[in-house]
Design a protein around this motif. Structure first.
Motif, mmCIF file in Angstrom:
data_model
loop_
_atom_site.group_PDB
_atom_site.id
_atom_site.type_symbol
_atom_site.label_atom_id
_atom_site.label_comp_id
_atom_site.label_asym_id
_atom_site.label_seq_id
_atom_site.Cartn_x
_atom_site.Cartn_y
_atom_site.Cartn_z
ATOM 1 N N ALA A 262 10.754 15.485 -3.125
ATOM 2 C CA ALA A 262 10.545 15.776 -1.707
ATOM 3 C C ALA A 262 9.067 15.954 -1.369
ATOM 4 C CB ALA A 262 11.322 17.040 -1.322
ATOM 5 N N GLY A 263 8.230 16.111 -2.399
ATOM 6 C CA GLY A 263 6.812 16.411 -2.180
ATOM 7 C C GLY A 263 6.106 15.476 -1.215
ATOM 8 N N VAL A 300 -5.027 27.008 -6.078
ATOM 9 C CA VAL A 300 -4.975 28.406 -6.475
ATOM 10 C C VAL A 300 -3.886 29.135 -5.692
ATOM 11 C CG1 VAL A 300 -6.273 30.559 -6.549
ATOM 12 C CG2 VAL A 300 -7.403 28.388 -7.080
ATOM 13 N N VAL A 301 -3.837 28.886 -4.383
ATOM 14 C CA VAL A 301 -2.900 29.610 -3.537
ATOM 15 C C VAL A 301 -1.480 29.084 -3.709
ATOM 16 C CG1 VAL A 301 -2.358 30.213 -1.150
ATOM 17 C CG2 VAL A 301 -4.731 30.021 -1.875
ATOM 18 N N LEU A 302 -1.371 27.757 -3.822
ATOM 19 C CA LEU A 302 -0.049 27.121 -3.793
ATOM 20 C C LEU A 302 0.008 26.061 -4.886
ATOM 21 C CD1 LEU A 302 2.289 27.344 -1.591
ATOM 22 C CD2 LEU A 302 1.414 25.185 -0.726
ATOM 23 N N PRO A 303 -0.055 26.478 -6.158
ATOM 24 C CA PRO A 303 -0.256 25.488 -7.217
ATOM 25 C C PRO A 303 0.872 24.464 -7.327
ATOM 26 C CG PRO A 303 0.182 27.667 -8.134
ATOM 27 C CD PRO A 303 0.003 27.849 -6.669
ATOM 28 N N SER A 308 8.157 23.136 -3.907
ATOM 29 C CA SER A 308 8.689 24.048 -4.922
ATOM 30 C C SER A 308 9.570 25.126 -4.294
ATOM 31 C CB SER A 308 7.544 24.680 -5.719
ATOM 32 O OG SER A 308 6.741 25.459 -4.866
ATOM 33 N N PHE A 309 9.418 25.336 -2.984
ATOM 34 C CA PHE A 309 10.245 26.365 -2.342
ATOM 35 C C PHE A 309 11.665 25.877 -2.088
ATOM 36 C CE2 PHE A 309 5.929 27.585 -0.930
ATOM 37 C CZ PHE A 309 5.878 28.793 -1.599
#
Lengths: 600, 290
Positions: A262-263, A300-303, A308-309
Motif C-alpha cells: 500500500a506504500g 527518524v520520525v516515521l521510519p 505501517s499503520f
C-alpha cells in the motif's frame, strides 16, 4: 479461498473505487487529480523497488521521468509515432539510458549511485534547456498528443481526460502487479539480502552486482513510463516541470512506507494532495521546503512510513508456509543425500596457495585436499591464517599465487556467488544473519542457488516457478525441523539468542544443497546444550555423505567429528593426518601448548 | 588562450579541491558524506551578503560572522541529520537522504530570505595583469593564492598538529582512538566544522566570479564529489589532484569544444573512475574483514 479473498479484498475495493471515480459526477478536477495520482503511483512504485528492496538511493529520478516524457513526446511530435508505440519506445530508451548510467554499479553502490543520479539529473535538465533544436529548449515542446490538447488518439479513438484516466490506471495497475510479483519471490528475497549484507548475499550465490544493476534499470524504466504518461497528459513540456521531482519521488516512497504494497498508493495520494493543501493555506511557494523537511525528518520520525499503520509486515514469501507441510521427521533425502564413488576427484584441492597483504605473508604454499564425504578439520592457533584460507577457498580473496580446484575444476579467482552456485556453501565466523527477516525467510535465501529461472521471469504466472518456490520452502522447513528450529520459523532471526542464530546460519547453508560445506567457527559462543545439538546435527549430515571443511577452536569437538586434520601455524601447514595422529604429534602439541593453548 | 584556460582551470580546480577536502573530513570521522555540502558553500556567501546589507556590517566582519554561523550549521547538521540515523543503524546509508533533505531545507530557507535574484559580491582585487598572451583578472590570482595557502594549512593541521593526528586516529579506528583517551565526539564535531568552513571559504572565493544565489551550491556538491572520488575518497592529495583534473578539463572542454558541455565533465569523470578504478587514483583498496 477465504484466505485469498481476505488477502486481495482491500486491493479489489481500491481498484473498484478507482474505476468508478470518473463516473461519480464529481467535478472533472478530480479526474485530473486521479490521472496525476496514477502517474505518481508508478513513480512511487519505481522508487520503492530501488530504495525499499535493493537499498540503493536515486536522487535523480526526475531525469528518468523527463527522459520518458521527452522521448515519447518527441517521437510523437517529430516522427508522428502513434502513442501506443511512442510510450513503449520511451520505456526502452529509459531502460537503455539507466542501463548505461548504472554500469558503475558493477563495482560500487550506495552513495556513489546517489551522487551519480544527482549529477545525471542536473546534466539532463541542462541539456533540455541548451539543446533547443531537439527539445524546444526553454520555450518547451508543444503539441504533444494529449487529452488536454484534444489530440490524444489511441487505436483511432480520440480519448478525453476520462478515457486517459483509464490508460494511466491500467499501466499503474500493471506496474503494481509487476513489482509485487517481482519482489514476492526469490528475487525479492535476494534484493533484501543484498541490502542487509552484500557479503553474505554473495555467499548465498546471489550475483550482487547484477541484481543491483537490474533493479536500477527496472526502476528507471518505470520512471520513464510514468514520465511519458505525464507528457501525454499535459501536452507541453519544459525543464521547469521537472524541478524538485527527484526529491518528491523519494519523499513519496519514504512517507508511504517502503516494501509495503500500500506504500506507493499512500505516498502518491499524500503528494497529490500536499500541493493542493499548501495552495489553500497560501503556502504554495513553500513546497520545496516541505519536501526537504520530509526527507530530513521522515526516516527518524516515521521510519516505516504511513503504510505501517494499516498493514502487517510486508511478505517476501509467495506461498503460505501453512500450505507447504514439512514432514517434520528426520527425512532429509530430498535436501541432503550424497553417494560417493571410489574414483571421484577430491571435492576441494589447493595447490601451493599463498597470499600477501602488503608486505605480510598471511599464507605460504599451503596445500589442502578435501575428499568426497569426509569431514576435514582446519585448526591452528589464532592468527595462523585459517579464516584467510577459508576466504580464499570461498572466493572472497584471490590468492597471490597458487591454484584452487573445486570438483576437479580450476576455480582460482572466481567470485563467491559463482562458487556457491557450483555447490560450495559457507557460514561466517561473525554472524551474517539478514536483519529484519524471519528465520524462514533467512533460510529461504539460502536456497537461492536452487532457483534456476531468470530473475525477470518471476513476474510471469508460471507453474514451474511456484513449484520451485514450494520445493525451496519445503526444504527450508524440513531443515529447520531437522535442526530443532521449527518453533522459530516466523520469529525475526536477529532477535534470537546468539547460539540459535548460529544454527539458523547452518540451516541456511544446508538448504543450498552444498557439495562442500565450509564452517568457519560454527560452535564459537555456543553453550553446552547448543554444542550437543550442533554435534548431533553435524553427525547426521555426515551420515548422509555431506563433505565438510570445518574451522573450530573447540578442539575436543572438532577432533571427534573430523576424519582428517590439517594444522596451520604462521601461514604454513605443519601437519596433515588423522585426529589421533594430531593428538600425538609433537609439533602440534608444541604449537598449542607452547603457543596459544588458552585459545584452543 | 591555452594559458588562460589553464589558469582558470587551476583556480576552479582548487575550489573543487576545497569542497572535496570537505567531503574527506566527514568521511574520515563518520564514514559519511554530506550531500548538502554545496548548500554550506551557498550559506556562507548569502549570510555574508545578509550581514553586510541588512545589519550594515563591514565586509570583513560580515564574512567572519557568516563563516561562524556556517560552522554552527555544520554542528546542527550532525545533530539533526547524521547522529539519529547512525544511532538507529550504524551501517545504514540513510544519511544520504537526511543530509540531502537538510540541503533542500537550507536552499529553500535561502530562497525565502533572499529570493531567487542574484547578488554581487565584492572582489578582493580589481584589475587585470598581463601574463604572456593572457589578460588575467587579479581576483583570479588572489583566489588561487588563497587556495594554495588553505591547502597547505589544512595539510599542516591534519599531519602536524595533535588535533589533526587525533582526526587521523579516529579515522583509522574509532574504538582504538577512544581507548587512547581521544574524545571522538569532539573530533566528529571538529570534522563537521572543518567541512562547513572548507565549503564556506570555497563559496566566498568564487562568489565574486559567479553570481550569488540560493542555487549556486548544487553543482558544487557534484563537482567536489567528483574531485574527491577521482582522487580517491579519504585521500587529501587525491582531492587536490582530482579537483585540478576536473577544473582544467572543464575549461579546456568548455573553451575548445562546447561551453554547454562544461558541467558534464564532473559527471563523466565520476562515471569513468567508478567503472575503471572505484578506489580512485590515490585511494587504497580496502579488504573487508569477515
Amino acid at each position: 479461498m477465504a484466505k485469498a479473498v481476505r488477502r486481495y479484498l482491500p486491493f479489489l475495493l481500491v481498484a473498484l473505487a478507482l474505476m468508478l471515480l470518473p463516473w461519480l459526477g464529481l467535478n472533472p478536477f478530480y479526474t485530473h487529480l486521479g490521472i496525476n495520482l496514477g502517474i505518481y503511483v508508478i513513480l512511487a512504485i519505481s522508487m520503492d523497488l530501488l530504495v525499499g528492496f535493493s537499498g540503493q538511493t536515486s536522487l535523480g529520478h526526475a531525469a528518468f521521468y523527463a527522459l520518458g516524457a521527452y522521448a515519447s513526446g518527441l517521437l510523437a511530435v517529430r516522427l508522428g509515432f502513434p502513442v501506443w508505440l511512442s510510450i513503449p519506445c520511451a520505456a526502452v530508451i529509459g531502460a537503455v539510458i539507466t542501463g548505461l548510467l548504472g554500469m558503475p554499479l558493477m563495482r560500487v553502490s550506495g552513495f556513489y549511485l546517489a551522487m551519480l543520479t544527482i549529477a545525471f539529473d542536473l546534466l539532463t535538465m541542462t541539456l533540455i534547456d541548451q539543446w533547443p533544436a531537439l527539445t524546444g529548449g526553454v520555450n518547451g515542446l508543444y503539441n504533444i498528443p494529449s487529452p488536454t490538447m484534444g489530440n490524444f488518439l489511441m487505436f483511432g479513438a480520440r480519448l478525453s481526460h476520462r478515457g486517459y484516466y483509464y490508460v494511466v490506471w491500467i499501466l499503474a495497475a500493471l506496474a503494481f502487479i509487476f513489482q509485487r510479483r517481482f519482489v514476492n519471490s526469490w528475487v525479492g528475497r535476494a534484493l533484501v539480502a543484498i541490502e542487509g549484507s552484500p557479503l553474505a548475499a554473495s555467499a548465498m550465490g546471489i550475483n550482487v552486482a547484477r541484481y543491483r544493476w537490474m533493479t536500477f534499470v527496472l526502476s528507471g524504466t518505470l520512471a520513464a513510463i510514468a514520465g511519458s504518461l505525464f507528457g501525454h497528459n499535459v501536452g507541453y513540456l519544459n525543464s521547469e516541470a521537472f524541478h524538485g521531482v527527484s526529491n518528491m519521488v523519494l519523499a513519496m516512497a519514504l512517507v508511504g512506507g517502503l516494501r509495503y504494497p500500500a506504500g506507493p498508493f499512500i505516498g502518491a495520494l499524500i503528494f497529490v494532495l500536499v500541493p493542493q493543501w499548501l495552495n489553500q493555506w497560501g503556502l504554495g511557494d513553500k513546497q520545496g521546503l516541505v519536501y526537504g523537511l520530509i526527507l530530513l525528518l521522515s526516516l527518524v520520525v516515521l521510519p516505516k512510513g504511513l503504510a505501517s499503520f494499516i498493514s502487517k509486515r510486508p511478505q517476501l514469501l509467495r506461498l503460505d508456509p501453512a500450505d507447504v507441510p514439512a514432514d517434520g521427521v528426520e527425512n532429509l533425502e530430498r535436501v541432503v543425500s550424497y553417494q560417493h564413488g571410489e574414483d571421484e576427484p577430491p571435492v576441494l584441492k589447493l595447490e601451493k596457495v599463498s597470499i600477501h597483504f602488503g608486505g605480510n605473508v598471511a599464507l605460504q604454499d599451503v596445500d589442502l585436499e578435501v575428499r568426497p564425504g569426509e569431514t576435514h578439520a582446519l585448526i591452528g592457533p589464532n592468527g595462523a591464517g585459517k579464516t584467510t584460507l577459508i576466504n580464499i577457498i570461498s572466493g572472497i580473496y584471490t590468492p597471490t599465487s597458487g591454484e584452487t580446484y573445486f570438483n576437479g575444476e580450476r576455480t582460482t579467482g572466481l567470485p563467491p556467488h559463482v562458487l556457491t552456485q557450483r555447490g560450495m556453501v559457507r557460514t561466517f565466523q561473525n554472524l551474517q544473519i539478514f536483519p529484519g527477516l524471519t528465520v524462514l525467510e533467512n533460510v529461504m535465501i539460502g536456497a537461492h542457488p536452487t532457483f534456476r529461472h531468470a530473475a525477470l521471469t518471476s513476474v510471469l504466472p508460471l507453474k514451474a516457478l511456484n513449484e520451485e518456490e514450494r520445493e525451496a520452502m519445503a526444504a527450508a522447513r524440513e531443515v529447520l525441523a531437522f535442526l530443532g528450529l521449527s518453533e522459530y520459523e516466523n520469529t525475526i532471526a536477529t532477535e534470537l539468542p546468539y547460539g540459535t542464530q548460529k544454527m539458523v546460519e547452518l540451516a541456511r547453508a544446508i538448504v543450498a544443497k552444498p557439495k562442500l560445506l565450509l564452517l568457519d567457527e560454527p560452535a564459537a559462543g555456543l553453550h553446552k546444550e547448543e554444542l550437543d545439538r550442533f554435534e548431533e546435527g553435524i553427525r547426521k549430515l555426515q551420515q548422509r555423505g555431506l563433505t565438510i571443511l570445518i574451522i573450530e577452536h573447540h578442539l575436543d569437538l572438532v577432533l571427534r567429528l573430523a576424519d582428517r586434520v590439517t594444522v596451520l601455524n604462521y601461514g604454513k601447514r605443519i601437519f596433515l593426518g588423522s585426529p589421533d595422529e594430531a593428538r600425538a604429534d609433537e609439533q602440534v602439541k608444541e604449537v598449542y601448548i607452547g603457543g596459544a593453548a588458552a585459545t584452543a | 588562450m591555452l594559458l588562460l584556460f589553464l589558469i582558470l582551470g587551476i583556480t576552479w580546480g582548487g575550489i573543487y579541491a576545497l569542497v572535496g577536502l570537505g567531503f574527506n573530513t566527514t568521511f574520515w570521522t563518520l564514514r559519511i558524506l554530506n550531500f548538502a555540502q554545496g548548500e554550506y558553500l551557498m550559506a556562507a556567501v548569502l549570510l555574508s551578503i545578509g550581514f553586510n546589507r541588512w545589519v550594515n556590517l563591514p565586509w570583513p566582519i560580515a564574512i567572519v560572522l557568516a563563516l561562524a554561523v556556517t560552522a554552527a550549521l555544520g554542528l546542527v547538521l550532525e545533530r539533526v541529520a547524521i547522529r539519529p540515523v547512525l544511532q538507529h543503524d550504524p551501517r545504514s546509508h540513510s544519511w544520504v537522504v537526511t543530509t540531502l533533505g537538510a540541503g533542500i531545507v537550507l536552499q529553500n530557507l535561502a530562497v525565502l530570505l533572499f529570493g531567487t535574484s542574484e547578488y554581487p559580491f565584492p572582489k578582493l582585487m580589481e584589475g587585470v595583469v598581463q601574463l604572456l598572451d593572457a589578460r588575467v583578472e587579479k581576483q583570479l590570482l588572489a583566489v588561487f593564492a588563497i587556495t594554495v595557502v588553505l591547502v597547505v594549512l589544512f595539510d599542516i593541521f591534519v599531519n602536524r598538529t595533535l588535533m589533526g593526528k587525533a582526526i587521523k586516529a579516529v579515522a583509522f579506528d574509532r574504538m582504538a582512538a577512544e581507548a587512547q583517551g581521544i574524545n571522538s565526539r569532539g573530533i566528529v564535531m571538529l570534522s563537521m566544522i572543518l567541512m562547513a568552513l572548507l565549503a564556506g571559504i570555497a563559496g566566498l572565493l568564487i562568489a565574486p566570479m559567479v553570481s550569488a544565489h540560493p542555487y549556486m551550491g548544487t553543482l558544487m556538491t557534484v563537482k567536489g564529489f567528483s574531485a574527491a572520488v577521482l582522487g580517491g575518497l579519504g585521500s587529501p592529495v587525491g582531492a587536490i589532484v582530482g579537483g585540478l583534473v576536473v577544473g582544467i578539463a572543464e575549461q579546456l572542454v568548455g573553451g575548445y569544444i562546447n561551453p554547454g558541455l562544461k558541467d558534464a565533465i564532473g559527471l563523466i569523470f565520476l562515471f569513468v573512475i567508478l567503472i575503471a578504478r572505484p578506489q580512485g587514483l590515490f585511494g587504497k583498496k580496502v579488504a573487508e574483514r569477515v
